[in-house]
Design a protein around this motif. Structure first.
Motif, mmCIF file in Angstrom:
data_model
loop_
_atom_site.group_PDB
_atom_site.id
_atom_site.type_symbol
_atom_site.label_atom_id
_atom_site.label_comp_id
_atom_site.label_asym_id
_atom_site.label_seq_id
_atom_site.Cartn_x
_atom_site.Cartn_y
_atom_site.Cartn_z
ATOM 1 N N ASN A 36 13.536 -15.221 11.323
ATOM 2 C CA ASN A 36 14.466 -14.630 10.370
ATOM 3 C C ASN A 36 13.706 -14.188 9.119
ATOM 4 O OD1 ASN A 36 16.454 -14.149 8.395
ATOM 5 N ND2 ASN A 36 17.843 -15.606 9.354
ATOM 6 N N ILE A 37 13.819 -12.920 8.756
ATOM 7 C CA ILE A 37 13.041 -12.409 7.624
ATOM 8 C C ILE A 37 13.467 -13.046 6.308
ATOM 9 C CG2 ILE A 37 12.415 -10.251 8.750
ATOM 10 C CD1 ILE A 37 14.591 -8.855 7.121
ATOM 11 N N PHE A 38 14.641 -13.642 6.245
ATOM 12 C CA PHE A 38 15.064 -14.328 5.030
ATOM 13 C C PHE A 38 14.406 -15.701 4.892
ATOM 14 C CE2 PHE A 38 17.828 -11.420 3.034
ATOM 15 C CZ PHE A 38 18.396 -10.654 4.053
ATOM 16 N N ASP A 39 13.636 -16.102 5.890
ATOM 17 C CA ASP A 39 12.806 -17.305 5.760
ATOM 18 C C ASP A 39 11.579 -17.030 4.890
ATOM 19 O OD1 ASP A 39 13.341 -18.573 9.149
ATOM 20 O OD2 ASP A 39 14.541 -18.722 7.322
ATOM 21 N N PHE A 40 11.251 -15.752 4.730
ATOM 22 C CA PHE A 40 10.079 -15.386 3.941
ATOM 23 C C PHE A 40 10.445 -15.213 2.470
ATOM 24 C CE2 PHE A 40 7.719 -15.117 7.635
ATOM 25 C CZ PHE A 40 8.214 -14.195 8.548
ATOM 26 N N ASP A 41 9.508 -15.517 1.602
ATOM 27 C CA ASP A 41 9.697 -15.251 0.176
ATOM 28 C C ASP A 41 9.616 -13.755 -0.099
ATOM 29 O OD1 ASP A 41 7.626 -18.089 -0.215
ATOM 30 O OD2 ASP A 41 9.808 -18.033 -0.462
ATOM 31 N N SER A 42 8.769 -13.082 0.632
ATOM 32 C CA SER A 42 8.613 -11.636 0.494
ATOM 33 C C SER A 42 7.939 -11.087 1.739
ATOM 34 C CB SER A 42 7.787 -11.271 -0.742
ATOM 35 O OG SER A 42 6.465 -11.759 -0.619
ATOM 36 N N MET A 43 8.097 -9.787 1.917
ATOM 37 C CA MET A 43 7.368 -9.061 2.950
ATOM 38 C C MET A 43 6.748 -7.840 2.310
ATOM 39 S SD MET A 43 9.738 -9.465 6.338
ATOM 40 C CE MET A 43 8.344 -9.055 7.442
ATOM 41 N N ALA A 44 5.675 -7.364 2.921
ATOM 42 C CA ALA A 44 4.934 -6.283 2.277
ATOM 43 C C ALA A 44 4.185 -5.459 3.307
ATOM 44 C CB ALA A 44 3.946 -6.859 1.261
ATOM 45 N N TRP A 45 3.777 -4.302 2.851
ATOM 46 C CA TRP A 45 2.854 -3.460 3.596
ATOM 47 C C TRP A 45 1.555 -3.339 2.804
ATOM 48 C CZ3 TRP A 45 3.535 -1.757 8.478
ATOM 49 C CH2 TRP A 45 4.837 -1.784 9.006
ATOM 50 N N TYR A 46 0.453 -3.533 3.495
ATOM 51 C CA TYR A 46 -0.884 -3.327 2.958
ATOM 52 C C TYR A 46 -1.539 -2.205 3.762
ATOM 53 C CZ TYR A 46 -0.883 -7.821 0.410
ATOM 54 O OH TYR A 46 -0.621 -8.872 -0.449
ATOM 55 N N ARG A 47 -2.619 -1.663 3.203
ATOM 56 C CA ARG A 47 -3.396 -0.699 3.973
ATOM 57 C C ARG A 47 -4.880 -0.870 3.680
ATOM 58 N NH1 ARG A 47 -1.528 4.928 0.961
ATOM 59 N NH2 ARG A 47 -2.790 4.699 -0.939
ATOM 60 N N GLN A 48 -5.659 -0.493 4.677
ATOM 61 C CA GLN A 48 -7.110 -0.594 4.529
ATOM 62 C C GLN A 48 -7.759 0.635 5.150
ATOM 63 O OE1 GLN A 48 -8.838 -4.225 6.073
ATOM 64 N NE2 GLN A 48 -10.645 -3.968 4.789
ATOM 65 N N ALA A 49 -8.427 1.411 4.301
ATOM 66 C CA ALA A 49 -9.179 2.572 4.759
ATOM 67 C C ALA A 49 -10.585 2.110 5.134
ATOM 68 C CB ALA A 49 -9.221 3.626 3.657
ATOM 69 N N PRO A 50 -11.293 2.906 5.925
ATOM 70 C CA PRO A 50 -12.645 2.505 6.340
ATOM 71 C C PRO A 50 -13.541 2.208 5.145
ATOM 72 C CG PRO A 50 -11.906 4.364 7.626
ATOM 73 C CD PRO A 50 -10.869 4.149 6.562
ATOM 74 N N GLU A 51 -14.227 1.089 5.211
ATOM 75 C CA GLU A 51 -15.173 0.653 4.190
ATOM 76 C C GLU A 51 -14.538 0.424 2.830
ATOM 77 O OE1 GLU A 51 -18.416 3.367 4.192
ATOM 78 O OE2 GLU A 51 -18.928 2.991 6.290
ATOM 79 N N LYS A 52 -13.236 0.188 2.798
ATOM 80 C CA LYS A 52 -12.551 -0.108 1.544
ATOM 81 C C LYS A 52 -11.799 -1.417 1.663
ATOM 82 C CE LYS A 52 -12.109 4.588 -0.223
ATOM 83 N NZ LYS A 52 -11.187 5.587 -0.836
ATOM 84 N N GLN A 53 -11.406 -1.971 0.530
ATOM 85 C CA GLN A 53 -10.660 -3.219 0.540
ATOM 86 C C GLN A 53 -9.227 -2.968 0.993
ATOM 87 O OE1 GLN A 53 -10.810 -4.460 -3.577
ATOM 88 N NE2 GLN A 53 -8.973 -3.339 -4.112
ATOM 89 N N ARG A 54 -8.567 -4.058 1.376
ATOM 90 C CA ARG A 54 -7.176 -3.968 1.772
ATOM 91 C C ARG A 54 -6.318 -3.974 0.513
ATOM 92 N NH1 ARG A 54 -5.057 -7.607 6.728
ATOM 93 N NH2 ARG A 54 -6.913 -6.590 7.577
ATOM 94 N N ASP A 55 -5.465 -2.965 0.369
ATOM 95 C CA ASP A 55 -4.639 -2.815 -0.828
ATOM 96 C C ASP A 55 -3.162 -3.057 -0.529
ATOM 97 O OD1 ASP A 55 -6.621 0.006 -1.972
ATOM 98 O OD2 ASP A 55 -6.779 -2.119 -2.510
ATOM 99 N N LEU A 56 -2.483 -3.643 -1.493
ATOM 100 C CA LEU A 56 -1.045 -3.824 -1.410
ATOM 101 C C LEU A 56 -0.364 -2.494 -1.694
ATOM 102 C CD1 LEU A 56 1.502 -5.608 -1.210
ATOM 103 C CD2 LEU A 56 1.186 -6.150 -3.640
ATOM 104 N N VAL A 57 0.509 -2.060 -0.791
ATOM 105 C CA VAL A 57 1.173 -0.768 -0.925
ATOM 106 C C VAL A 57 2.608 -0.922 -1.411
ATOM 107 C CG1 VAL A 57 1.949 1.279 0.339
ATOM 108 C CG2 VAL A 57 -0.275 0.251 0.867
ATOM 109 N N ALA A 58 3.359 -1.836 -0.799
ATOM 110 C CA ALA A 58 4.768 -1.994 -1.142
ATOM 111 C C ALA A 58 5.220 -3.398 -0.787
ATOM 112 C CB ALA A 58 5.623 -0.967 -0.395
ATOM 113 N N THR A 59 6.134 -3.927 -1.603
ATOM 114 C CA THR A 59 6.656 -5.277 -1.405
ATOM 115 C C THR A 59 8.171 -5.262 -1.504
ATOM 116 O OG1 THR A 59 4.674 -6.237 -2.418
ATOM 117 C CG2 THR A 59 6.607 -7.650 -2.247
#
Length: 115
Positions: free
Chosen positions: A27-50
């Motif tokens: 159940n997604i309401f068990d989570f405090d939050s959900m998010a999308w991250y992205r990672q381009a080649p040779e770059k760090q993983r960035d938070l996109v949306a929460t």
């Protein structure tokens, strides 16, 4: 056991749109939050949306007005609607969920917007 599974990535031409999906095994309401991250080649993983359990959303500045995070409570899913995609949006996109001190990740889905 928490599992997250993304889908919906692909190749997008200029002016095109894409919607990423993330299915949760719990159940997604068990989570405090959900998010999308992205990672381009040779770059760090960035938070996109929460999106928090209360429904509050937040975005990376460079995607505001173009990407929208939303959820389907009944089907335990979170989505990322992607409009006006730019070449800089090309990356592997990961679904993430936080529960207390634990973080969970999906396997990622590739989004490519050619130059």
């Amino acid at each position: 056991h928490v599992q997250l599974g993304e889908s919906g990535g692909g190749l997008v031409q200029p002016g095109g749109s894409l919607t990423l999906s993330c299915a949760s095994s719990v159940n997604i309401f068990d989570f405090d939050s959900m998010a999308w991250y992205r990672q381009a080649p040779e770059k760090q993983r960035d938070l996109v949306a929460t999106i928090t359990v209360g429904g509050t959303t937040s975005y990376l500045d460079s995607v505001k007005g173009r990407l929208t995070i939303f959820r389907d409570n009944a089907n335990q899913m979170v989505f990322l609607q992607m409009n006006e995609l730019k070449p800089d949006d090309t990356a592997v996109y990961y679904c993430n969920a936080k529960m207390f001190r634990n973080g969970y990740w999906g396997q990622g889905t590739q989004v490519t917007r050619p130059s």
